[in-house]
Motif scaffolding. Sequence first.
Motif, PDB file in Angstrom:
ATOM      1  N   UNK A 163       0.834  -1.215   0.000  1.00 18.59           N
ATOM      2  CA  UNK A 163       0.000   0.000   0.000  1.00 18.59           C
ATOM      3  C   UNK A 163       0.859   1.252   0.000  1.00 18.59           C
ATOM      4  N   UNK A 164       1.876   1.289   0.850  1.00 18.46           N
ATOM      5  CA  UNK A 164       2.748   2.461   0.917  1.00 18.46           C
ATOM      6  C   UNK A 164       3.517   2.699  -0.368  1.00 18.46           C
ATOM      7  N   UNK A 165       3.843   1.594  -1.082  1.00 17.56           N
ATOM      8  CA  UNK A 165       4.602   1.739  -2.319  1.00 17.56           C
ATOM      9  C   UNK A 165       3.750   2.174  -3.504  1.00 17.56           C
ATOM     10  N   UNK A 166       2.483   1.726  -3.527  1.00 17.89           N
ATOM     11  CA  UNK A 166       1.634   2.020  -4.689  1.00 17.89           C
ATOM     12  C   UNK A 166       0.815   3.298  -4.567  1.00 17.89           C
ATOM     13  N   UNK A 167       0.418   3.677  -3.371  1.00  9.53           N
ATOM     14  CA  UNK A 167      -0.482   4.824  -3.213  1.00  9.53           C
ATOM     15  C   UNK A 167       0.095   6.143  -3.741  1.00  9.53           C
ATOM     16  N   UNK A 168       1.397   6.444  -3.558  1.00 13.62           N
ATOM     17  CA  UNK A 168       1.913   7.694  -4.157  1.00 13.62           C
ATOM     18  C   UNK A 168       1.757   7.731  -5.671  1.00 13.62           C
ATOM     19  N   UNK A 169       1.998   6.579  -6.326  1.00 12.97           N
ATOM     20  CA  UNK A 169       1.838   6.535  -7.785  1.00 12.97           C
ATOM     21  C   UNK A 169       0.372   6.680  -8.179  1.00 12.97           C
ATOM     22  N   UNK A 170      -0.503   6.071  -7.385  1.00 14.11           N
ATOM     23  CA  UNK A 170      -1.943   6.195  -7.639  1.00 14.11           C
ATOM     24  C   UNK A 170      -2.368   7.654  -7.539  1.00 14.11           C
ATOM     25  N   UNK A 171      -1.851   8.337  -6.543  1.00 13.12           N
ATOM     26  CA  UNK A 171      -2.216   9.751  -6.338  1.00 13.12           C
ATOM     27  C   UNK A 171      -1.734  10.619  -7.503  1.00 13.12           C
ATOM     28  N   UNK A 172      -0.540  10.370  -8.002  1.00 12.75           N
ATOM     29  CA  UNK A 172      -0.001  11.160  -9.106  1.00 12.75           C
ATOM     30  C   UNK A 172      -0.726  10.880 -10.414  1.00 12.75           C
ATOM     31  N   UNK A 173      -1.209   9.676 -10.584  1.00 10.21           N
ATOM     32  CA  UNK A 173      -1.844   9.292 -11.850  1.00 10.21           C
ATOM     33  C   UNK A 173      -3.344   9.553 -11.868  1.00 10.21           C
ATOM     34  N   UNK A 174      -3.907  10.109 -10.802  1.00  5.25           N
ATOM     35  CA  UNK A 174      -5.363  10.217 -10.701  1.00  5.25           C
ATOM     36  C   UNK A 174      -5.976  11.137 -11.747  1.00  5.25           C
ATOM     37  N   UNK A 175      -5.205  12.119 -12.281  1.00  3.06           N
ATOM     38  CA  UNK A 175      -5.741  13.057 -13.271  1.00  3.06           C
ATOM     39  C   UNK A 175      -5.133  12.884 -14.656  1.00  3.06           C
ATOM     40  N   UNK A 176      -4.327  11.833 -14.822  1.00  8.64           N
ATOM     41  CA  UNK A 176      -3.672  11.598 -16.116  1.00  8.64           C
ATOM     42  C   UNK A 176      -4.578  10.722 -16.981  1.00  8.64           C
ATOM     43  N   UNK A 177      -4.909  11.178 -18.212  1.00  9.68           N
ATOM     44  CA  UNK A 177      -5.756  10.350 -19.077  1.00  9.68           C
ATOM     45  C   UNK A 177      -5.200   8.932 -19.220  1.00  9.68           C
ATOM     46  N   UNK A 178      -6.078   7.978 -19.303  1.00  7.79           N
ATOM     47  CA  UNK A 178      -5.777   6.541 -19.415  1.00  7.79           C
ATOM     48  C   UNK A 178      -5.242   5.978 -18.099  1.00  7.79           C
ATOM     49  N   UNK A 179      -4.178   6.596 -17.572  1.00  5.35           N
ATOM     50  CA  UNK A 179      -3.577   6.075 -16.340  1.00  5.35           C
ATOM     51  C   UNK A 179      -4.494   6.261 -15.129  1.00  5.35           C
ATOM     52  N   UNK A 180      -5.442   7.180 -15.219  1.00  5.44           N
ATOM     53  CA  UNK A 180      -6.351   7.367 -14.087  1.00  5.44           C
ATOM     54  C   UNK A 180      -7.221   6.122 -13.877  1.00  5.44           C
ATOM     55  N   UNK A 181      -7.527   5.420 -14.977  1.00  5.32           N
ATOM     56  CA  UNK A 181      -8.306   4.196 -14.837  1.00  5.32           C
ATOM     57  C   UNK A 181      -7.480   3.109 -14.160  1.00  5.32           C
ATOM     58  N   UNK A 182      -6.212   3.041 -14.502  1.00  6.88           N
ATOM     59  CA  UNK A 182      -5.315   2.097 -13.823  1.00  6.88           C
ATOM     60  C   UNK A 182      -5.233   2.441 -12.336  1.00  6.88           C
ATOM     61  N   UNK A 183      -5.142   3.760 -12.043  1.00  2.00           N
ATOM     62  CA  UNK A 183      -5.052   4.192 -10.649  1.00  2.00           C
ATOM     63  C   UNK A 183      -6.296   3.795  -9.865  1.00  2.00           C
ATOM     64  N   UNK A 184      -7.478   3.937 -10.500  1.00  5.87           N
ATOM     65  CA  UNK A 184      -8.718   3.533  -9.834  1.00  5.87           C
ATOM     66  C   UNK A 184      -8.701   2.035  -9.525  1.00  5.87           C
TER      67      UNK A 184
END
Length: 206
Positions: free
Chosen positions: A166-187
């Motif tokens: 969780x600690x390793x993935x959540x920062x990347x999820x937060x950064x990708x939340x508004x990036x097209x295409x990658x936001x779906x991966x983040x979700x």
Amino acid sequence: MELRAKGERAVLVGDDGTGAREVDVDSLALGGELTAALHEWAKVVHAVRRSVPAGAPDPEPESGDSATAVVSRRGHQLAERVAAVMGAPVRYEDPLSGEVSIVEPPVAAEAEPATAAEPAEPTPWGTGLLVAGFSLALVLFAVLTLAITLYETNPLLALLSNAVISGGLLPSVWLARNVPTWRWVAVGVAAGIALGWLALPFIVFG
């Protein structure tokens, strides 16, 4: 308004409703450089006039007198600058030839029509949810597999593994939340981590 040379001073004459009124250019917001140029022109006009014998007509700019022609052109150029600054027509009477001309302020360039805003692209819900679902399944499978494997060694390791993932993935999820295409991966990743934590008690205490 009218631009005139009075003695060694440049003045503007305008009608304020009660009659002609003379205003020194120093009292107007024309800028120091333009004001100084106007007074310098008036001094040259005065000097040219004084050089003409008494009773003789003022020299014509077209007569071949280069100084006279320069003074006349300079006066017209200054009238154009005054009109541009004041935003109003200026009547210019050549102080040497008496020729009258109306100097209009420059026409402002028409603003370019605003570019029509491009319509927003529709949200790709179908493809996006498919990508999010695949990401969720992949992360959930990895979290649960690691937790079950470590639980067999020590139950605390299962808990620790979830925390590390969780600690390793959540920062990347937060950064990708508004990036097209990658936001779906983040979700999908975020949902996978959340379901992994919900499933962890069943592994530890099951």
